[in-house]
Every structure is written in structure tokens, then in C-alpha cells.
Design a protein around this motif. Structure first.
Motif, PDB file in Angstrom:
ATOM      1  N   LEU A 256       0.826  -1.209   0.000  1.00  0.00           N
ATOM      2  CA  LEU A 256       0.000   0.000   0.000  1.00  0.00           C
ATOM      3  C   LEU A 256       0.859   1.258   0.000  1.00  0.00           C
ATOM      4  CD1 LEU A 256      -2.496  -1.073   2.827  1.00  0.00           C
ATOM      5  CD2 LEU A 256      -2.868  -1.300   0.373  1.00  0.00           C
ATOM      6  N   THR A 257       0.328   2.308  -0.615  1.00  0.00           N
ATOM      7  CA  THR A 257       0.865   3.661  -0.415  1.00  0.00           C
ATOM      8  C   THR A 257      -0.301   4.536   0.018  1.00  0.00           C
ATOM      9  OG1 THR A 257       0.502   4.203  -2.754  1.00  0.00           O
ATOM     10  CG2 THR A 257       2.697   3.471  -2.136  1.00  0.00           C
ATOM     11  N   THR A 258      -0.028   5.474   0.903  1.00  0.00           N
ATOM     12  CA  THR A 258      -1.086   6.362   1.379  1.00  0.00           C
ATOM     13  C   THR A 258      -0.505   7.720   1.741  1.00  0.00           C
ATOM     14  OG1 THR A 258      -2.923   6.583   2.963  1.00  0.00           O
ATOM     15  CG2 THR A 258      -0.893   5.596   3.778  1.00  0.00           C
ATOM     16  N   ASP A 259      -1.358   8.735   1.626  1.00  0.00           N
ATOM     17  CA  ASP A 259      -0.929  10.102   1.958  1.00  0.00           C
ATOM     18  C   ASP A 259      -2.177  10.963   2.112  1.00  0.00           C
ATOM     19  OD1 ASP A 259       0.724  12.185   2.546  1.00  0.00           O
ATOM     20  OD2 ASP A 259       1.882  12.087   0.688  1.00  0.00           O
TER      21      ASP A 259
ATOM     22  N   MET B 280      -7.793  11.411   2.071  1.00  0.00           N
ATOM     23  CA  MET B 280      -6.822  10.334   2.273  1.00  0.00           C
ATOM     24  C   MET B 280      -6.862   9.418   1.054  1.00  0.00           C
ATOM     25  SD  MET B 280      -6.574   7.657   5.452  1.00  0.00           S
ATOM     26  CE  MET B 280      -5.149   6.602   5.696  1.00  0.00           C
TER      27      MET B 280
ATOM     28  N   LEU C 122      -5.580   6.007  -0.792  1.00  0.00           N
ATOM     29  CA  LEU C 122      -5.035   4.676  -0.515  1.00  0.00           C
ATOM     30  C   LEU C 122      -4.896   3.936  -1.839  1.00  0.00           C
ATOM     31  CD1 LEU C 122      -4.198   2.437   1.480  1.00  0.00           C
ATOM     32  CD2 LEU C 122      -6.610   1.752   1.562  1.00  0.00           C
ATOM     33  N   THR C 123      -3.688   3.493  -2.148  1.00  0.00           N
ATOM     34  CA  THR C 123      -3.415   2.814  -3.417  1.00  0.00           C
ATOM     35  C   THR C 123      -2.813   1.450  -3.148  1.00  0.00           C
ATOM     36  OG1 THR C 123      -2.922   4.987  -4.380  1.00  0.00           O
ATOM     37  CG2 THR C 123      -2.315   3.054  -5.674  1.00  0.00           C
TER      38      THR C 123
ATOM     39  N   MET D 103      -7.862   3.636   7.948  1.00  0.00           N
ATOM     40  CA  MET D 103      -7.192   2.660   7.097  1.00  0.00           C
ATOM     41  C   MET D 103      -7.772   1.265   7.318  1.00  0.00           C
ATOM     42  SD  MET D 103      -4.773   1.835   4.935  1.00  0.00           S
ATOM     43  CE  MET D 103      -3.425   2.993   4.926  1.00  0.00           C
TER      44      MET D 103
ATOM     45  N   THR E 100       5.903   7.337  -2.798  1.00  0.00           N
ATOM     46  CA  THR E 100       4.439   7.493  -2.766  1.00  0.00           C
ATOM     47  C   THR E 100       3.947   8.204  -4.021  1.00  0.00           C
ATOM     48  OG1 THR E 100       4.681   9.559  -1.512  1.00  0.00           O
ATOM     49  CG2 THR E 100       4.346   7.539  -0.238  1.00  0.00           C
TER      50      THR E 100
ATOM     51  N   SER F 221       0.159   7.996  -4.900  1.00  0.00           N
ATOM     52  CA  SER F 221      -0.733   8.891  -4.154  1.00  0.00           C
ATOM     53  C   SER F 221      -0.647  10.305  -4.705  1.00  0.00           C
ATOM     54  CB  SER F 221      -0.366   8.882  -2.670  1.00  0.00           C
ATOM     55  OG  SER F 221      -0.567   7.601  -2.113  1.00  0.00           O
TER      56      SER F 221
END
Length: 546
Positions: A98-101, A112, A114-115, A148, A503, A506
């Protein structure tokens, strides 16, 4: 028959009657919804007079729809595609990274993103934006972790998470700790720092040493771009000085060091043209850099070029990059150490500032990303040992670092991947174990000796000779071709190679989010923003269409 003929044939036009094409209203509405999703049209696009005239010209049987109907059609497609993606993710046999920011919109709402990143059964790297939700305050690690967990449960992948790539924000430390429920090895390998962000911090601090010179170059670029007359004069200067090199006069973004690098690089290419312009304009051009400052720019460009190239390399998004991490972070460390004692005091000062930032974030290389270079058959563990010995560290420190990585990769393999091969081998061998009625442990000696002599797939792989490191290699293709030889190890390689080291995914969501939620559509509901952005990514890919 007279009533029926106009429905089947176009009889008003001259010549023989032409058969009228039947219009599928359902397909027509779906195509309209696709165009809205793909090209980011407003929902009111379907009510525009010219749009309706065009559609009626193409087929008089068309039934116009309203913006509310178009919105409903888009949400219907979003729900359908979400269900399809959820089913695909359930069937994925690999772990999901996962990547998130967080992103602040024009309306000051924080979203937010979420990928998910994974390698499918055909060994193709996939990226899917799962969520793009408005998050209400407070924005601390505990509440972000709850959001999340809610997202992951909604998708049904909470037990499939492998790693989470995040930036250096303090709340991310707490955030990852709250997710330790179903993570591998109790979350020892979960947190991955965004390499792009760390590189940015390392270089930005160093650039402050020469901010005076950079500011002069920046003002020179602004001066040239300030009016059409100056642009024309500067073009003449380039022609007279024969400085044409194909590069554009680049204006940087102060917060992005790589754009500052491009500005300095292009300015240096037209150095003589700037000198000529300064002679022609005299006092009107007060920010002209001196000869010493131009020489300083040239030195800085040479020093920063490896950093720029590595940043560009890390930004690739269509091919696994985790196997590139170790060697390139090592190159950065070696480049910094080589310049610490440079006779040029400015370069030396920059290198020392970089060293402090490097030690803060990368003194201990990311363990899980270091495994990726070991799983590249051109390098394996020998390249890790070679790189550490090239650095300025004692033999004891070098040995300690090597042991940490070696024990770490064996721990991950033994706990989560190697156990599968042991289970399979024990079940197949159990039928060969002789169990005598006089002695229940008869045959135990031969069984244990066989087990002790058995090597794991990881050990066998590491003992094989390395491939030629000078040759290009598709790492995914290698493991795809060798998954029969190393069935469990290939599963671990597939999971590790899918780890994103920045990231970027994101950030691309935020870029498109800014176009969806623009100043002209600031009242768009957050649920519609998510539907438009996610559906476009699932159907057309956010990076694939501009």
C-alpha cells in the motif's frame, strides 16, 4: 405498414430508403458516463445545447438525459467496477503493498488516498487506487489507522497487507503501529519510508549552503521571462553566442529541488547568452551571476546529477523498483562520503549537511527493500557485502550490517514462505517413515539426518552463481520462469518486488483530484470526487490519459 416504415428506414432523404440503425439507449447512456469519467467533463455536459444537437444529429431516436441522470449513471459504474475489483483482489494470491498520503483540496477538506500495488498471477505489476476519502480531524496516527482499517475491511484485504509506503510525517510512526494486527512478522517489515521524500530532505538542506547563488540564477530566469522584449533579446543573444542546445529556459518551483536542478542546468547551458544580455542591458539586469558564481553552479550541477538521476529512476511507476533501492541508496551514501573532505569548502559543507540527514533516515537501510537486491539473480548477497566494504566503515560494523540483512531475509522466508515447503515435504515423506510395533521411533535417525541435509529454496538460490550484472534483466520474467524450481521463494520474490519505494501513486491521485475538485466545481460532493477519480483509475489509469 405506413406507420412502421419510418421506424425502420430513413425515407425523407433522396435516393433509395436507408435502413435506420436501432439505438441502444442503455449503451448510449453508459458511453456518455464513460466520457464524463475519462475526460473529467462536468455532469452538466449532457445538458449543453450543442451536445444534445450533435447527439440528435447522429441519431434522432436519442433521448436526452439530465445531469442528475448522468451522475447516477457514473455512480452505478463506480459501484459495478468496485465490486469487480473487490472480487479480483480476493482472488489475488500475492500479498498487497500500500501507499497512502493526505491531500488538502481547494475547499480545505483533507482527503486520504489509498493505493494498492501487487503482482498478479501473470507476473504483471498492478496499481489500483482503492479510496480517495474525505477525512475529518483530528489528523493523528490513531484516527488515521482507524480509517485505514475500515478501508481494508471494506475491500476484504486486511489479512493480505505486506508493506505500507508513507512519508516521514510523525503521525505515520503511530499510524503503522496501530495496524499490526494481521501484518507479516508482527509488522517488523511493514513501514517503508518514501525514498523520494528522504532524497528531497537530504538535498534541500544542502542547497541552503548556496542559496545566494541559486537566487541570482532564479532572478535571471525571471528577468528573461518577464517580457516579450527580453525573450526576443535573449533569443538573439543565444543565436549570436551560438549557445543553442535544445534546452528550455526553466523556471523552478522553490519547494522541488529537482526543478531547481533543471533550472541551474539549463541556465548553465546558456551562460554566455546571459553574459551577452547583461552587457546589452547593463544596469537594467542587476541579478547577473558573477564568473565565480557560474563556476559554482557548474560544480553543483556535477555534484547533484547522480541525485537527480536516482530521483528520476525511483519515480518509475510501471515497473518494479524495489530491487533498485539498495544499490542506489548505496551510491548516494558513497557520493556523499566521497565529497565530505573535498577541497572546495562549499561542496564539503553541502556533503556534511547531507550526511546528517542521510544518517537520520537511512543509516540503517530499509531491511525489506534490501532483500529485493538479494532476490535479483545478478547480485544476490555478494553485492551487499561488496557495497558495504566500499564504504567508510569498520569490518565489525560491516559484518553486523550483513548479519542483520542475512538473518532478516531468513526470518521472513522461514516464518511465512519456507514453512509451506516444509509442510509439503513432511506430508510426502511421512508415508516412507517405518513405524515398527516394537519401537515407535524406528527410522528416526535416518529421517533426522535427511532433514538436516535438506536445504531451503533460499539457500539453494543463494548458492547458485550470479548472472552477469552487466546484462539487462527483467526480474519479474526471471522469477516467472523459475517459479517451478523455487515455488515458495518465488512467492516471496513476487511480494517483495511489488513494494513501491515512493508514494508517487498517491501524488498522481492528488494531481487528478485537483482537476476534479477545481475552483469551478468546488461544491462537488466528496462521494462523487471519489467515484470519478477511482473509476477513471480502474478503467483508464490515471497516468495513462492526460
Amino acid at each position: 405498414m405506413k406507420r412502421h416504415l419510418p421506424e425502420c428506414f430513413v425515407i425523407d432523404e433522396p435516393g433509395p430508403p436507408k435502413k435506420r440503425a436501432h439505438l441502444d439507449q442503455v449503451m448510449y447512456r453508459e458511453k456518455l458516463a464513460y466520457s464524463i469519467i475519462k475526460h473529467n467533463y462536468p455532469f452538466s455536459y449532457v445538458e449543453h445545447e450543442a451536445t444534445r444537437d450533435l447527439l440528435e444529429f447522429l441519431n434522432p431516436d436519442v433521448t436526452p438525459i439530465t445531469r442528475n441522470t448522468a451522475e447516477a449513471d457514473v455512480l452505478k459504474i463506480y459501484d459495478r467496477e468496485k465490486t469487480n475489483l473487490k472480487e479480483k483482489l480476493q482472488k489475488v494470491t500475492s500479498r498487497i503493498c500500500l501507499t497512502t498520503d493526505l491531500w488538502s483540496s481547494i475547499t480545505s477538506d483533507r482527503y486520504m488516498a489509498l493505493t494498492a500495488h501487487y503482482i498478479d498471477d501473470n507476473w504483471v505489476l498492478r496499481k489500483k487506487v482503492l479510496n480517495f476519502k474525505v477525512i475529518r480531524p483530528p489528523y493523528n496516527g490513531k484516527f488515521l489507522a482507524k480509517h485505514m482499517i475500515s478501508f481494508l475491511r471494506d475491500w476484504g484485504i486486511e489479512k493480505k497487507v505486506f508493506t505500507i509506503t508513507v512519508d516521514d510525517a510523525k503521525y505515520n510512526d503511530v499510524f503503522v503501529k496501530w495496524l499490526n494486527g494481521n501484518l507479516l512478522c508482527d509488522g517488523d517489515f511493514t513501514r517503508v519510508r518514501c525514498c523520494g521524500r528522504v532524497l528531497d530532505l537530504i538535498v534541500q538542506g544542502a542547497l541552503k549552503v548556496i542559496e545566494g547563488t541559486i537566487e541570482k540564477v532564479r532572478e535571471s530566469v525571471k528577468y528573461v521571462r518577464g517580457s516579450s522584449d527580453r525573450k526576443y533579446k535573449f533569443a538573439e543573444c543565444i543565436h549570436q553566442m551560438r549557445s543553442q542546445c535544445g534546452k528550455k529556459v526553466h523556471q523552478d518551483i522553490v519547494t522541488k529541488w529537482n526543478s531547481t536542478y533543471l533550472m541551474l542546468d539549463s541556465a548553465l547551458a546558456y551562460r554566455h547568452a546571459y553574459t551577452r544580455l547583461a552587457i546589452l542591458n547593463g544596469s537594467e539586469y542587476p541579478a547577473f551571476p558573477s564568473k565565480q558564481e557560474w563556476e559554482r553552479v557548474e560544480t553543483i550541477i556535477k555534484f547533484l546529477k547522480p541525485f537527480y538521476n536516482i530521483t528520476t529512476l525511483f519515480s518509475r511507476n510501471s515497473y518494479p523498483t524495489s530491487n533498485l533501492y539498495f544499490l542506489n541508496v548505496w551510491k548516494i551514501q558513497k557520493c556523499i562520503e566521497d565529497q565530505i573532505n573535498n577541497v572546495d569548502k562549499v561542496i564539503s559543507e553541502m556533503a556534511n549537511k547531507m550526511k546528517k540527514k542521510f544518517d537520520k533516515y537511512w543509516e540503517s537501510y530499509s531491511m525489506i527493500l534490501s532483500f529485493a537486491v538479494v532476490l535479483d539473480p545478478r547480485y544476490k548477497f555478494k553485492v551487499v557485502e561488496f557495497c558495504f566494504k566500499k564504504l567508510k566503515m569498520t569490518d565489525e560494523v560491516c559484518k553486523t550490517k550483513l548479519d542483520i540483512i542475512l538473518k532478516g531475509i531468513h526470518k521472513l522466508y522461514d516464518k511465512k514462505y519456507g514453512i509451506l515447503s516444509r509442510i509439503n515435504s513432511s506430508t510426502t515423506e511421512s508415508s516412507n517413515i517405518c513405524v515398527d510395533t516394537l519401537d515407535d521411533l524406528d527410522g528416526f535417525e535416518s529421517f533426522t539426518s535427511e532433514f538436516e541435509g535438506e536445504k531451503s529454496q533460499l539457500d539453494m538460490y543463494l548458492e547458485e552463481p550470479e548472472l552477469n550484472y552487466k546484462e539487462e534483466l527483467d526480474v519479474l520474467q526471471y522469477w516467472k520462469e523459475n517459479q517451478r524450481r523455487y515455488p515458495q521463494l518465488s512467492l516471496m520474490a513476487r511480494d517483495i518486488l511489488s513494494i513501491p519505494i515512493i508514494t508517487f501513486a498517491s501524488k498522481s491521485s492528488f494531481s487528478f483530484g485537483g482537476r476534479v475538485l477545481s475552483k469551478y466545481r468546488s461544491s462537488l460532493p466528496s462521494s462523487n470526487v471519489e467515484a470519478l477519480l477511482c473509476t477513471r483509475d480502474w478503467l483508464f489509469d490515471l497516468e495513462g490519459i492526460k
